[in-house]
Design a protein around this motif. Structure first.
Motif, PDB file in Angstrom:
ATOM      1  N   LYS A 217       0.950  -1.259  -0.043  1.00 42.97           N
ATOM      2  CA  LYS A 217      -0.010  -0.035   0.131  1.00 42.97           C
ATOM      3  C   LYS A 217       0.706   1.270  -0.014  1.00 42.97           C
ATOM      4  O   LYS A 217       1.963   1.451   0.717  1.00 42.97           O
TER       5      LYS A 217
ATOM      6  N   PHE B 151      -0.450  -3.739   4.402  1.00 38.66           N
ATOM      7  CA  PHE B 151      -0.714  -5.054   4.442  1.00 38.66           C
ATOM      8  C   PHE B 151       0.677  -5.710   4.232  1.00 38.66           C
ATOM      9  O   PHE B 151       1.583  -5.074   3.478  1.00 38.66           O
TER      10      PHE B 151
ATOM     11  N   ALA C 201      -6.630  -4.422  10.461  1.00 38.20           N
ATOM     12  CA  ALA C 201      -6.429  -3.433   9.169  1.00 38.20           C
ATOM     13  C   ALA C 201      -6.789  -1.967   9.638  1.00 38.20           C
ATOM     14  O   ALA C 201      -7.642  -1.496   9.531  1.00 38.20           O
TER      15      ALA C 201
ATOM     16  N   ASP D  27      -7.373  -5.036  -0.020  1.00 37.90           N
ATOM     17  CA  ASP D  27      -6.104  -4.855  -0.098  1.00 37.90           C
ATOM     18  C   ASP D  27      -5.466  -4.581  -1.617  1.00 37.90           C
ATOM     19  O   ASP D  27      -4.844  -3.637  -1.784  1.00 37.90           O
TER      20      ASP D  27
END
Lengths: 396, 121
Positions: free
Chosen positions: A253, A315, A340, B47
């Motif tokens: 990310k 992640f 998360a 994700d």
């Protein structure tokens, strides 16, 4: 006196009668300085929160695809501008908790900013690439600057939009490798200056004084720095030598740079492709430290007093949050506030921090000295948390 | 090593890995268990969605909807999922996915990716 009382009684009766009608109640008489918004990314809703009483006041739905949604506030803190991934821009009245205006302004958008004078809201768009400016009261379109580059006239994705003094806006062009500064002081005739920046700028920030615009580069080492007090000097590459030649780690990310983290006189930045937070002297633009952390940092946020830096991660390390002490420049606390953790936001003076745990459908409020959880809320897949105090800060 | 050469080595390695995966998968259905399928759908939407959008309509990365993917070579798409794409932000997902799972994800993407089931609070 007696007449006054009778009038008052009449008014009271009239008020009671009006209260029985089907009109929604008038907004509660209250200030907006302690309000905030939490994005419920999967359900197209926002929760309106009160940070003084740590409560959810209500929610507003119908906001579309809110993955990567972000929010800026009108200067009065009453109206929130919500930028959706699907290109919608929505103006929400936080007191009445309803949508006042909404425009489908692009096909794919990742955020926006509001002008110094509070009159112009600007969206940064991936598709079609460019920025668009809207009237902050009505969302009527004012101007568009397509991010056209190269001989073929392609349009670049726009990242890192930041408000600057003088109703100007800085942003970076991911595909074109440029930084543009657009002056919207006369919104009908925007004026844009363009600067070569480097390979694949992925986000940007402006320093709290509005002087420096800094774009992170994915495609090469270092960051692109533009001194907005002396833009004629062009972009300078800084922090190039750090980690040069190291093998970069995969980035699951992209780090976010928006919302500068200044603490102890230094700028604190997420490294990219390295599990580090970088500490930078903004006079020399030299690195003074690199701090090992638990993963690829996404948000590196200074507590408002600057004594702590809080970091969340990409992640697969997104269940962790680490706290760096700004004096010792080392991690002093590791937390696991949920699965998360996508975002965090400090109360204006820093005593409490709100964190969103997407996969636990939970927002937690944590005391920043004792690290205990004060309360938590159930919110569906929460992501960004935005408090109205952002309205008064450059670059937020 | 030049980026070009590196790219080629990655591609050759990826094709080799794919052939091996194809050979392994050929005698058994690649469909994951229902629990694993839910986890994979969540992974892709949330994700992968960081760059490709939760609705897979694109972001910093390209859109991953059926129309966009229909005419691309399958091997190259599988290699991209598993090994990333040098020169772009696309990272390798092989540490988190088996080849069979990547193959299943690709099938879902091409056929219209499922929505997530509501997750328990």
């Amino acid at each position: 006196m007696r007449i006054d009382l009778r009038i008052q009684a009449l008014l009271l009766a009239a008020g009671l009668f009006a209260g029985c009608a089907s009109q929604p109640p008038a907004p509660e008489l209250r200030g907006t300085g302690d309000l905030g918004v939490v994005i419920a990314r999967a359900s197209g809703k926002i929760a309106v929160v009160d940070t003084s009483h740590r409560t959810v006041l209500g929610e507003v739905s119908g906001l579309g695809d809110l993955s990567h949604a972000s929010v800026v506030f009108a200067r009065d803190g009453r109206f929130a501008f919500v930028f959706g991934r699907d290109g919608a821009l929505t103006r929400v009245d936080l007191l009445a908790r309803r949508i006042t205006h909404r425009v489908q302004q692009a096909g794919n958008s990742i955020g926006g900013a509001i002008s110094q004078d509070g009159r112009i809201v600007v969206a940064q768009n991936y598709e079609p690439g460019g920025i668009r400016a809207f009237d902050a009261d009505t969302l009527a379109p004012l101007a568009e600057v397509p991010s056209t580059y190269g001989a073929e006239g392609k349009r670049s994705k726009v990242v890192g939009l930041a408000d600057l003094p003088g109703n100007r806006f800085a942003y970076a062009l991911f595909d074109a490798g440029e930084i543009w500064v657009t002056d919207l002081s006369d919104p009908k005739t925007p004026h844009t200056e363009k600067y070569a920046a480097g390979l694949q700028p992925y986000d940007g920030l402006v320093t709290p004084d509005g002087r420096y615009y800094l774009a992170g580069l994915f495609g090469e080492d270092g960051l692109a720095l533009l001194d907005l007090w002396q833009p004629e000097k062009g972009v300078r590459k800084v922090l190039r030598e750090w980690g040069r030649g190291d093998e970069k780690l995969p980035v699951y990310k992209m780090p976010h740079l928006r919302g500068w983290a200044m603490a102890d006189g230094y700028l604190w930045l997420p490294a990219i492709g390295r599990h580090q937070v970088w500490v930078v002297d903004t006079r020399s633009w030299q690195q003074v430290a690199q701090i090992p952390v638990a993963g690829q940092p996404v948000f590196v946020m200074a507590r408002p007093d600057g004594r702590q830096i809080w970091v969340n991660f990409a992640f697969p390390d997104n269940g962790k949050v680490q706290v760096i002490d700004s004096l010792s420049r080392s991690v002093v606390k590791s937390l696991e506030p949920g699965r998360a953790v996508l975002h965090l936001e400090f109360q204006p003076r820093g005593g409490e921090v709100w964190l969103s745990a997407r996969d636990d459908n939970r927002v937690s409020v944590i005391n920043t000295e004792r690290f205990d959880t004060l309360t938590s809320f159930s919110i569906d897949a929460p992501s960004g948390i935005f408090f109205t105090t952002r309205a008064a800060r450059i670059g937020f | 090593m030049s980026p070009h050469l590196f790219d080629r080595i990655i591609r050759i390695g990826a094709v080799g890995a794919l052939l091996l995966g194809f050979w392994q998968a050929s005698d058994a259905s690649a469909a994951p268990s229902p629990e694993r399928a839910d986890a994979l759908i969540h992974l892709v939407r949330q994700d992968c969605g960081s760059c490709h959008g939760m609705q897979l309509t694109g972001g910093l990365g390209p859109a991953l909807n059926a129309g966009t993917l229909a005419n691309r070579p399958r091997e190259a798409m599988l290699a991209t999922i598993l090994h990333g794409r040098p020169g772009t932000p696309m990272p390798p997902w092989a540490p988190f996915l088996t080849e069979g799972e990547a193959d299943w994800i690709l099938d879902q993407l091409i056929n219209g990716f499922p929505q997530e089931l509501a997750r328990a609070h």
